[in-house]
Design a protein around this motif. Sequence first.
Motif, PDB file in Angstrom:
ATOM      1  N   GLU A 145       0.813  -1.211   0.000  1.00 30.84           N
ATOM      2  CA  GLU A 145       0.000   0.000   0.000  1.00 30.84           C
ATOM      3  C   GLU A 145       0.853   1.271   0.000  1.00 30.84           C
ATOM      4  O   GLU A 145       0.350   2.371  -0.121  1.00 30.84           O
ATOM      5  N   GLY A 146       2.159   1.117   0.221  1.00 26.80           N
ATOM      6  CA  GLY A 146       3.067   2.267   0.211  1.00 26.80           C
ATOM      7  C   GLY A 146       3.440   2.790   1.585  1.00 26.80           C
ATOM      8  O   GLY A 146       4.187   3.762   1.695  1.00 26.80           O
ATOM      9  N   THR A 147       2.957   2.164   2.648  1.00 29.46           N
ATOM     10  CA  THR A 147       3.297   2.584   4.003  1.00 29.46           C
ATOM     11  C   THR A 147       4.739   2.171   4.312  1.00 29.46           C
ATOM     12  O   THR A 147       5.126   1.035   4.072  1.00 29.46           O
ATOM     13  N   GLN A 148       5.519   3.127   4.836  1.00 27.48           N
ATOM     14  CA  GLN A 148       6.915   2.845   5.138  1.00 27.48           C
ATOM     15  C   GLN A 148       7.164   2.866   6.642  1.00 27.48           C
ATOM     16  O   GLN A 148       6.621   3.702   7.351  1.00 27.48           O
ATOM     17  N   THR A 149       7.994   1.947   7.082  1.00 27.80           N
ATOM     18  CA  THR A 149       8.395   1.855   8.481  1.00 27.80           C
ATOM     19  C   THR A 149       9.902   1.667   8.528  1.00 27.80           C
ATOM     20  O   THR A 149      10.447   0.852   7.791  1.00 27.80           O
ATOM     21  N   THR A 150      10.561   2.424   9.400  1.00 19.01           N
ATOM     22  CA  THR A 150      12.008   2.295   9.551  1.00 19.01           C
ATOM     23  C   THR A 150      12.315   1.611  10.868  1.00 19.01           C
ATOM     24  O   THR A 150      11.779   1.980  11.912  1.00 19.01           O
ATOM     25  N   TRP A 151      13.187   0.621  10.796  1.00 23.46           N
ATOM     26  CA  TRP A 151      13.676  -0.087  11.974  1.00 23.46           C
ATOM     27  C   TRP A 151      15.172   0.148  12.059  1.00 23.46           C
ATOM     28  O   TRP A 151      15.892  -0.099  11.089  1.00 23.46           O
ATOM     29  N   ALA A 152      15.627   0.635  13.200  1.00 21.14           N
ATOM     30  CA  ALA A 152      17.038   0.973  13.350  1.00 21.14           C
ATOM     31  C   ALA A 152      17.480   0.793  14.799  1.00 21.14           C
ATOM     32  O   ALA A 152      16.657   0.794  15.712  1.00 21.14           O
ATOM     33  N   ARG A 202      13.587 -16.285   8.719  1.00 20.10           N
ATOM     34  CA  ARG A 202      13.278 -17.717   8.700  1.00 20.10           C
ATOM     35  C   ARG A 202      12.301 -17.957   7.556  1.00 20.10           C
ATOM     36  O   ARG A 202      11.125 -17.657   7.675  1.00 20.10           O
ATOM     37  N   GLY A 203      12.823 -18.450   6.448  1.00 21.45           N
ATOM     38  CA  GLY A 203      11.981 -18.669   5.271  1.00 21.45           C
ATOM     39  C   GLY A 203      11.458 -17.338   4.752  1.00 21.45           C
ATOM     40  O   GLY A 203      12.224 -16.437   4.440  1.00 21.45           O
ATOM     41  N   ASP A 204      10.128 -17.208   4.691  1.00 21.12           N
ATOM     42  CA  ASP A 204       9.497 -15.972   4.230  1.00 21.12           C
ATOM     43  C   ASP A 204       9.115 -15.047   5.372  1.00 21.12           C
ATOM     44  O   ASP A 204       8.432 -14.053   5.165  1.00 21.12           O
ATOM     45  N   GLU A 205       9.521 -15.373   6.595  1.00 21.26           N
ATOM     46  CA  GLU A 205       9.169 -14.551   7.747  1.00 21.26           C
ATOM     47  C   GLU A 205      10.370 -13.731   8.205  1.00 21.26           C
ATOM     48  O   GLU A 205      11.484 -14.220   8.296  1.00 21.26           O
ATOM     49  N   LEU A 206      10.096 -12.461   8.489  1.00 18.10           N
ATOM     50  CA  LEU A 206      11.112 -11.537   8.982  1.00 18.10           C
ATOM     51  C   LEU A 206      10.678 -11.063  10.351  1.00 18.10           C
ATOM     52  O   LEU A 206       9.560 -10.589  10.531  1.00 18.10           O
ATOM     53  N   HIS A 207      11.559 -11.212  11.340  1.00 19.86           N
ATOM     54  CA  HIS A 207      11.263 -10.755  12.698  1.00 19.86           C
ATOM     55  C   HIS A 207      12.277  -9.674  13.066  1.00 19.86           C
ATOM     56  O   HIS A 207      13.479  -9.881  12.927  1.00 19.86           O
ATOM     57  N   ASP A 250       9.002  -4.987  18.907  1.00 19.17           N
ATOM     58  CA  ASP A 250       9.335  -6.040  17.956  1.00 19.17           C
ATOM     59  C   ASP A 250       8.135  -6.302  17.064  1.00 19.17           C
ATOM     60  O   ASP A 250       7.009  -5.933  17.400  1.00 19.17           O
ATOM     61  N   CYS A 251       8.397  -6.892  15.899  1.00 16.14           N
ATOM     62  CA  CYS A 251       7.316  -7.241  14.982  1.00 16.14           C
ATOM     63  C   CYS A 251       7.773  -8.347  14.056  1.00 16.14           C
ATOM     64  O   CYS A 251       8.966  -8.572  13.878  1.00 16.14           O
ATOM     65  N   SER A 252       6.799  -9.036  13.480  1.00 13.87           N
ATOM     66  CA  SER A 252       7.060 -10.062  12.479  1.00 13.87           C
ATOM     67  C   SER A 252       6.252  -9.721  11.242  1.00 13.87           C
ATOM     68  O   SER A 252       5.087  -9.311  11.357  1.00 13.87           O
ATOM     69  N   VAL A 253       6.861  -9.862  10.079  1.00 14.55           N
ATOM     70  CA  VAL A 253       6.177  -9.597   8.819  1.00 14.55           C
ATOM     71  C   VAL A 253       6.515 -10.710   7.839  1.00 14.55           C
ATOM     72  O   VAL A 253       7.549 -11.358   7.935  1.00 14.55           O
ATOM     73  N   ASN A 254       5.620 -10.896   6.883  1.00 12.72           N
ATOM     74  CA  ASN A 254       5.854 -11.842   5.812  1.00 12.72           C
ATOM     75  C   ASN A 254       6.586 -11.112   4.701  1.00 12.72           C
ATOM     76  O   ASN A 254       6.165 -10.039   4.278  1.00 12.72           O
ATOM     77  N   LEU A 255       7.679 -11.665   4.225  1.00 16.95           N
ATOM     78  CA  LEU A 255       8.491 -10.988   3.214  1.00 16.95           C
ATOM     79  C   LEU A 255       7.763 -10.817   1.884  1.00 16.95           C
ATOM     80  O   LEU A 255       8.147  -9.962   1.079  1.00 16.95           O
ATOM     81  N   SER A 256       6.707 -11.583   1.641  1.00 17.28           N
ATOM     82  CA  SER A 256       5.943 -11.419   0.404  1.00 17.28           C
ATOM     83  C   SER A 256       5.030 -10.196   0.465  1.00 17.28           C
ATOM     84  O   SER A 256       4.529  -9.751  -0.560  1.00 17.28           O
ATOM     85  N   GLU A 257       4.837  -9.641   1.671  1.00 21.37           N
ATOM     86  CA  GLU A 257       3.944  -8.491   1.844  1.00 21.37           C
ATOM     87  C   GLU A 257       4.677  -7.160   1.914  1.00 21.37           C
ATOM     88  O   GLU A 257       4.044  -6.109   1.902  1.00 21.37           O
TER      89      GLU A 257
END
Length: 124
Positions: free
Chosen positions: A47-54, A77-82, A89-96
Amino acid sequence: MNLWDQIDITTETKYPWDKTPGKNRSDDGKEITYVTAGSQLLLTTKEGTQTTWAPSLYQSCMNLEQKEIRTLTVTVRGDELHLQTRYQDCSVNLSEVSVQITSWAPVQKKSDCRQCTNCGRCSW
């Protein structure tokens, strides 16, 4: 070059860190964990929403000369990014999301907290 190999895991920083930067692979080889004090990740959703993790620079409010970098932990881990910092903390699917990795340098800045609760987040 693998995208994740762009993460800076060097230990040469101006300030000490809370966790030693490095790269660890799980015993089964399916999970890789990076601890960084020198890289940030920019996540962009479809959707174009940006988040910075640092990482963040912490300065003790009682001992101003005491500073440390609070590292960023990235686990793939596979398609999951933590992603994990000291505060969230957060977990996202790399395909999203799309991921961009850039360098990060500690910068001291004053927080804009209106009512200080001495949380230690401000680096002030």
